[in-house]
Design a protein around this motif. Structure first.
Motif, PDB file in Angstrom:
ATOM      1  N   ILE A  85       0.830  -1.202   0.000  1.00 16.07           N
ATOM      2  CA  ILE A  85       0.000   0.000   0.000  1.00 16.07           C
ATOM      3  C   ILE A  85       0.865   1.252   0.000  1.00 16.07           C
ATOM      4  N   ARG A 138       0.680   3.758  -3.158  1.00 14.86           N
ATOM      5  CA  ARG A 138       0.058   5.049  -2.910  1.00 14.86           C
ATOM      6  C   ARG A 138       1.093   6.161  -2.928  1.00 14.86           C
ATOM      7  N   ASN A 184      -2.707   0.091  -8.770  1.00 12.38           N
ATOM      8  CA  ASN A 184      -2.774   1.356  -8.049  1.00 12.38           C
ATOM      9  C   ASN A 184      -4.079   1.476  -7.284  1.00 12.38           C
ATOM     10  N   TYR A 229      -5.568   1.906  -2.922  1.00  8.30           N
ATOM     11  CA  TYR A 229      -6.550   2.839  -2.354  1.00  8.30           C
ATOM     12  C   TYR A 229      -7.762   2.103  -1.802  1.00  8.30           C
ATOM     13  N   GLU A 265      -7.258   0.560   1.595  1.00 10.71           N
ATOM     14  CA  GLU A 265      -7.391   1.491   2.718  1.00 10.71           C
ATOM     15  C   GLU A 265      -8.854   1.796   3.007  1.00 10.71           C
TER      16      GLU A 265
END
Lengths: 310, 255
Positions: free
Chosen positions: A113, A117, A170, A174, A177
């Motif tokens: 992550i 990110r 990618n 996100y 999270e």
């Protein structure tokens, strides 16, 4: 206009009964200034847009439903849906990994992550497109044996594949999270209740945690879809003929740069507006105080006074 | 599966970080016994209850629930943790009722009660629904099956939670301050359900501040303070004639 200020106490105060008088909101000069300036600016921009011949609205109209533009739009929609779906699934896996009690697993998810990110998606896209420079041949097989096949990375990473891989990986970071945030919004007591019933970890996840995490996950995911839709324009750098690239291909021939960018922008705008409507509906639904109540819940009709068992 | 319903604890120790909450706990609860645990907050009474259900693990000591080592199996040199599957199976035999109810808000009352049999034991849905209706009726909530927890009062929610635990046919029921989060008005309806249950011969361990309930229903009473069992004995005996100075002081405050 009734001016019931302090000065007119004696005369005007008694015209209506005090308790029934309307309460007037304070309007400052700033408010009127704001109105005037905004309207003037609006008119100015509108006039300029409509009268400047360089906008070439006729060209915009001509290309708005051009075949290659529509094909590009379809590809943009496909890329959005595909990378959102795959990214959400991968993100779910990462979120589960990240809340694992086994430290190496949660650390691995954390590193993923952080990496995805922490670097620009444009860089990631170009990276995946050029991955063959790093690994010219991808060998799938059983380690320490000769069994397996080698795949030419250059052939595998066609622009569209690279675009899909880049956007998905990618997005997964996100979504992980977002999903993890949803998980942590589920109370500890719920997990304890499931545990005390003897639920397995999988059942607990499917039947208790995920359904309750949805209210915070869904609106955020809607936002991501809208973001992703516009984000797909980045893959034009890989030469994928999505919406923006289709427009670019046309104006490279005709030099009508601005009108074709307008065509692409209008399509992005239309699609974003179409997506924002269900998105705002979802947000309303899940932000309401009664959102803890599932939609199919019936209205309460008290059949007996409460506390009758007492 | 043998019917047992006993709880045996010997020299249980449990720490959270530097804080030792259970220091030397010995318990011996017989099958069908109604045992109330009282004590000031922070005395470890909730923690021992949570250990008996496996929500917390003990650091050392012997813990036998339903006649078998709970959560661990014994070898010559150590206790080894059970697989999650085995632990879950042991847990299904111990029902837990929480202070904050912890009903699943995404399920109706009926689905909550069915959740154990259907999702854990893989029982037939139709039969479980029928059984769940009966259980809801037994806690005075016949006809409330379609309601979601958010539509029910605290007392009603707690009764659904009791029915949910009962649906697993546990040998032991644990109650962690089941009435503390309720309006004073709604306490009685939950206690009534618990009294009913007590008459049916279920082993019950109740952490409570309801001295009236303890006096009326409990067989034995345990007074805990600072991680120790200070006093235990016949419920009415302890309440009316406490032997330890600490128990006397506590009871003077709450009675």
């Amino acid at each position: 206009m009734v001016t019931a200020t302090n000065k007119g106490k004696e005369a005007t105060m008694s015209s209506i009964e005090a308790a029934l008088k309307p309460r007037i909101r304070l309007r400052t000069p700033w408010e009127y200034t704001g109105w005037v300036l905004s309207i003037l600016a609006g008119i100015g921009i509108l006039v300029s847009v409509l009268t400047n011949p360089n906008f070439k609205w006729a060209v915009v109209a001509q290309y708005f439903t051009h075949e290659s533009i529509l094909r590009g739009l379809m590809l943009t929609i496909f890329l959005t849906l595909a990378s959102m779906t795959l990214g959400t699934l991968l993100g779910l896996g990462l979120a589960i990994m990240r809340s694992s009690h086994v430290k190496p697993i949660s650390i691995a998810a954390n590193i993923y992550i952080t990496l995805f990110r922490g670097t620009p998606v444009l860089v990631q896209l170009i990276f995946w497109f050029n991955i063959s420079a790093l690994y010219p041949n991808l060998t799938i097989g059983i380690p320490f044996t000769n069994i397996g096949t080698a795949i030419d990375m250059n052939a595998l990473m066609a622009p569209i594949t690279a675009a899909l891989v880049g956007l998905t990986l990618n997005e997964a970071a996100y979504m992980a999270e977002i999903i993890r945030g949803g998980f942590s919004s589920v109370g500890k007591g719920q997990i304890e209740a499931a545990d005390s019933l003897g639920m397995s970890a999988g059942t607990r996840m499917r039947k208790v945690i995920i359904p309750q995490a949805m209210p915070s996950i869904i609106p955020a995911t809607g936002n991501q879809v809208i973001g992703m839709f516009k984000g797909t324009s980045l893959v034009s750098v890989l030469g994928v003929a999505e919406l923006l690239q289709s427009a670019q291909l046309i104006y490279a021939r005709t030099y009508e740069t601005i009108p074709l960018l307008l065509v692409a922008s209008l399509w992005y705008l239309v699609m974003t507006l179409l997506l924002s409507y269900p998105q705002s509906k979802l947000e309303q639904k899940y932000s309401r105080a009664t959102s803890r109540l599932p939609r199919k819940a019936k209205k309460v009709v008290l059949t007996e006074p409460e506390g009758t068992l007492r | 599966m043998s019917k047992d319903g006993t709880i045996l604890a010997q020299k249980i120790r449990k720490s959270f970080g530097p804080k030792t909450v259970l220091k030397d706990i010995n318990l011996d609860i017989a099958s069908g016994e109604i045992c109330c645990i009282i004590g000031p907050s922070g005395s470890g009474k909730s923690t021992i209850l949570r250990c008996i259900n496996g929500l917390e693990t003990v650091d050392s000591g012997v813990l036998k629930v339903n006649g078998e080592d709970f959560g661990y199996y014994e070898t010559a040199h150590a206790y080894h943790a059970h697989s999650p599957k085995k632990l879950a199976e042991q847990r299904t035999r111990v029902g837990m009722v929480f202070q904050s109810f912890n009903l699943f808000p995404n399920m109706t009352a009926l689905e909550n009660v069915m959740s154990g049999p259907v999702l854990v034991k893989g029982a037939n849905k139709k039969e479980s629904a029928k059984r769940a209706q009966e259980l809801l009726a037994s806690v005075g909530l016949a006809g409330f099956g379609d309601y979601y927890p958010a539509q029910l009062s605290g007392g009603q929610q707690q009764r659904v939670a009791i029915a949910r635990s009962l649906a697993m046919d546990p040998e032991i029921m644990l109650f962690d301050e089941p009435t503390s989060a309720l309006d004073p008005e709604k306490v009685g309806e939950v206690l009534a359900v618990m009294k009913d249950l007590a008459k049916k011969g279920m082993t019950m361990v109740v952490v409570t501040h309801e001295m009236g309930f303890a006096r009326e229903v409990a067989d034995s009473l345990i007074f805990m303070d600072d991680g120790y069992v200070v006093e235990r004995g016949d419920a009415r005996e302890v309440l009316s004639n406490p032997q330890e100075a600490r128990t006397q002081a506590f009871l003077q405050q709450v009675l």
